[in-house]
Design a protein around this motif. Structure first.
Motif, PDB file in Angstrom:
ATOM      1  N   ARG A  21      -6.757  -9.849  -0.711  1.00  0.00           N
ATOM      2  CA  ARG A  21      -7.173  -9.329  -2.018  1.00  0.00           C
ATOM      3  C   ARG A  21      -8.616  -8.825  -1.958  1.00  0.00           C
ATOM      4  NH1 ARG A  21      -5.405 -13.346  -4.365  1.00  0.00           N
ATOM      5  NH2 ARG A  21      -7.311 -14.528  -4.741  1.00  0.00           N
ATOM      6  N   GLU A  22      -9.492  -9.616  -1.334  1.00  0.00           N
ATOM      7  CA  GLU A  22     -10.895  -9.206  -1.218  1.00  0.00           C
ATOM      8  C   GLU A  22     -11.042  -7.992  -0.304  1.00  0.00           C
ATOM      9  OE1 GLU A  22     -12.906 -12.708   0.068  1.00  0.00           O
ATOM     10  OE2 GLU A  22     -12.864 -13.657  -1.921  1.00  0.00           O
ATOM     11  N   HIS A  41      -8.475   0.185  -5.132  1.00  0.00           N
ATOM     12  CA  HIS A  41      -7.579  -0.003  -3.998  1.00  0.00           C
ATOM     13  C   HIS A  41      -7.665   1.222  -3.100  1.00  0.00           C
ATOM     14  CE1 HIS A  41      -3.801  -0.326  -1.710  1.00  0.00           C
ATOM     15  NE2 HIS A  41      -3.958  -1.619  -1.879  1.00  0.00           N
ATOM     16  N   ASP A  52      -2.863  -0.096 -10.234  1.00  0.00           N
ATOM     17  CA  ASP A  52      -3.988  -0.813  -9.631  1.00  0.00           C
ATOM     18  C   ASP A  52      -3.851  -2.316  -9.876  1.00  0.00           C
ATOM     19  OD1 ASP A  52      -7.197  -0.558  -8.828  1.00  0.00           O
ATOM     20  OD2 ASP A  52      -6.806  -2.120 -10.313  1.00  0.00           O
ATOM     21  N   GLY A  89      -8.872  -5.619   0.097  1.00  0.00           N
ATOM     22  CA  GLY A  89      -8.442  -4.450  -0.661  1.00  0.00           C
ATOM     23  C   GLY A  89      -9.538  -3.923  -1.565  1.00  0.00           C
ATOM     24  N   VAL A  90     -10.263  -4.831  -2.203  1.00  0.00           N
ATOM     25  CA  VAL A  90     -11.348  -4.426  -3.092  1.00  0.00           C
ATOM     26  C   VAL A  90     -12.477  -3.761  -2.299  1.00  0.00           C
ATOM     27  CG1 VAL A  90     -13.154  -5.283  -4.634  1.00  0.00           C
ATOM     28  CG2 VAL A  90     -10.821  -6.157  -4.848  1.00  0.00           C
ATOM     29  N   ASP A  99       0.810  -1.218   0.000  1.00  0.00           N
ATOM     30  CA  ASP A  99       0.000   0.000   0.000  1.00  0.00           C
ATOM     31  C   ASP A  99       0.845   1.271   0.000  1.00  0.00           C
ATOM     32  OD1 ASP A  99      -1.771  -2.072   0.507  1.00  0.00           O
ATOM     33  OD2 ASP A  99      -3.052  -0.858   1.777  1.00  0.00           O
ATOM     34  N   CYS A 135     -10.479  -1.656 -13.471  1.00  0.00           N
ATOM     35  CA  CYS A 135      -9.609  -1.587 -12.303  1.00  0.00           C
ATOM     36  C   CYS A 135     -10.297  -2.303 -11.147  1.00  0.00           C
ATOM     37  CB  CYS A 135      -9.325  -0.135 -11.900  1.00  0.00           C
ATOM     38  SG  CYS A 135      -8.270   0.778 -13.044  1.00  0.00           S
ATOM     39  N   ALA A 136      -9.497  -2.886 -10.258  1.00  0.00           N
ATOM     40  CA  ALA A 136     -10.061  -3.584  -9.107  1.00  0.00           C
ATOM     41  C   ALA A 136     -10.504  -2.606  -8.029  1.00  0.00           C
ATOM     42  CB  ALA A 136      -9.038  -4.564  -8.535  1.00  0.00           C
ATOM     43  N   HIS A 138      -3.079  -5.076  -6.884  1.00  0.00           N
ATOM     44  CA  HIS A 138      -4.121  -6.092  -6.699  1.00  0.00           C
ATOM     45  C   HIS A 138      -3.539  -7.487  -6.915  1.00  0.00           C
ATOM     46  CE1 HIS A 138      -8.118  -7.867  -6.643  1.00  0.00           C
ATOM     47  NE2 HIS A 138      -7.869  -8.472  -7.787  1.00  0.00           N
TER      48      HIS A 138
END
Length: 233
Positions: free
Chosen positions: A99-100, A137, A86, A102-103, A66, A134-135, A90
């Motif tokens: 990962r989840e 963040h 991004d 962060g989303v 981050d 993009c995911a 990710h």
């Protein structure tokens, strides 16, 4: 008698204070980012052991994920480059829960930034996330909101790091537990480490994004299978 100034050239500090407030509705309070696995084994069990863990988490993990993503996002003015950052941050989140998380936190931080600190860059990032390009963040949304308010890059990185320190400390207060006074002592101890970590982040290159701390990643993966949990990740 000298008049009291009614404005400050450092007005961006108010934006950073708001974005890094522990009460910001991003859901950070519900994520332990691997800490709970260390609590379950007893490796982190008091103020001293938590302080040691938090310092390592800050300098060996958060800086390369981050923290570096915030710096890169703040520095870039290209939409394509932002999308690449991004994707990199990710993809670097190997544990599924991280990962989840962060989303989820990214969507909430982006909603706040769009609602309260709107800029064309924030709005474009929101559109890219909504379109699935993009995911999303939290660090990127934080960086864009802070930059739009005129916050310097180093101040933005420091504020983001310390906001995470604050969230983790509040989780330790509940999870160990260590008490509010101990939590404040730990946060004060982290001041110097945050500043040192910011300096280190500015020596990193893009290819350093996602450098792994294997022990932490394993703990984050194990968290998913703990029999009892207080936190989501």
């Amino acid at each position: 008698m000298q008049n009291t100034p009614t404005s400050s050239p450092a007005g961006h500090l108010l934006t950073l204070l708001q974005l890094s407030d522990s009460a910001l509705p991003t859901g950070a309070f519900s994520h332990s980012l691997g800490l709970e696995s260390y609590l379950s084994t007893g490796m982190v069990h008091d103020e001293a052991s938590f302080s040691t863990w938090l310092g390592k988490f800050l300098s060996q993990s958060l800086a390369y994920t981050d923290g570096l993503a915030v710096r890169l996002a703040h520095e870039t003015t290209s939409g394509d480059e932002l999308a690449r950052i991004d994707a990199l941050v990710h993809g670097a989140a190997v544990p599924r829960q991280i990962r989840e998380a962060g989303v989820k936190m990214g969507a909430r931080m982006l909603h706040v930034a769009t609602s309260v600190f709107p800029t064309p860059e924030v709005e474009e990032y929101r559109r890219q996330v909504a379109a699935g390009h993009c995911a999303g963040h939290p660090g990127i949304a934080f960086a864009l909101g802070a930059r739009g308010a005129g916050a310097p890059c180093a101040d933005t990185v420091a504020a983001y790091l310390f906001s995470t320190v604050t969230s983790m400390t509040q989780n330790a207060i509940r999870g160990i537990p260590i008490g509010q006074d101990a939590g404040q002592r730990v946060q004060r101890k982290m001041h110097a480490q945050v500043l040192d970590t910011v300096e280190m982040i500015f020596t990193l290159k893009e290819e350093d994004l996602g450098v792994a701390a294997p022990g932490l990643e394993i703990a984050q993966m194990r968290h998913e299978h703990l029999r009892a949990r207080m936190f989501m990740s």
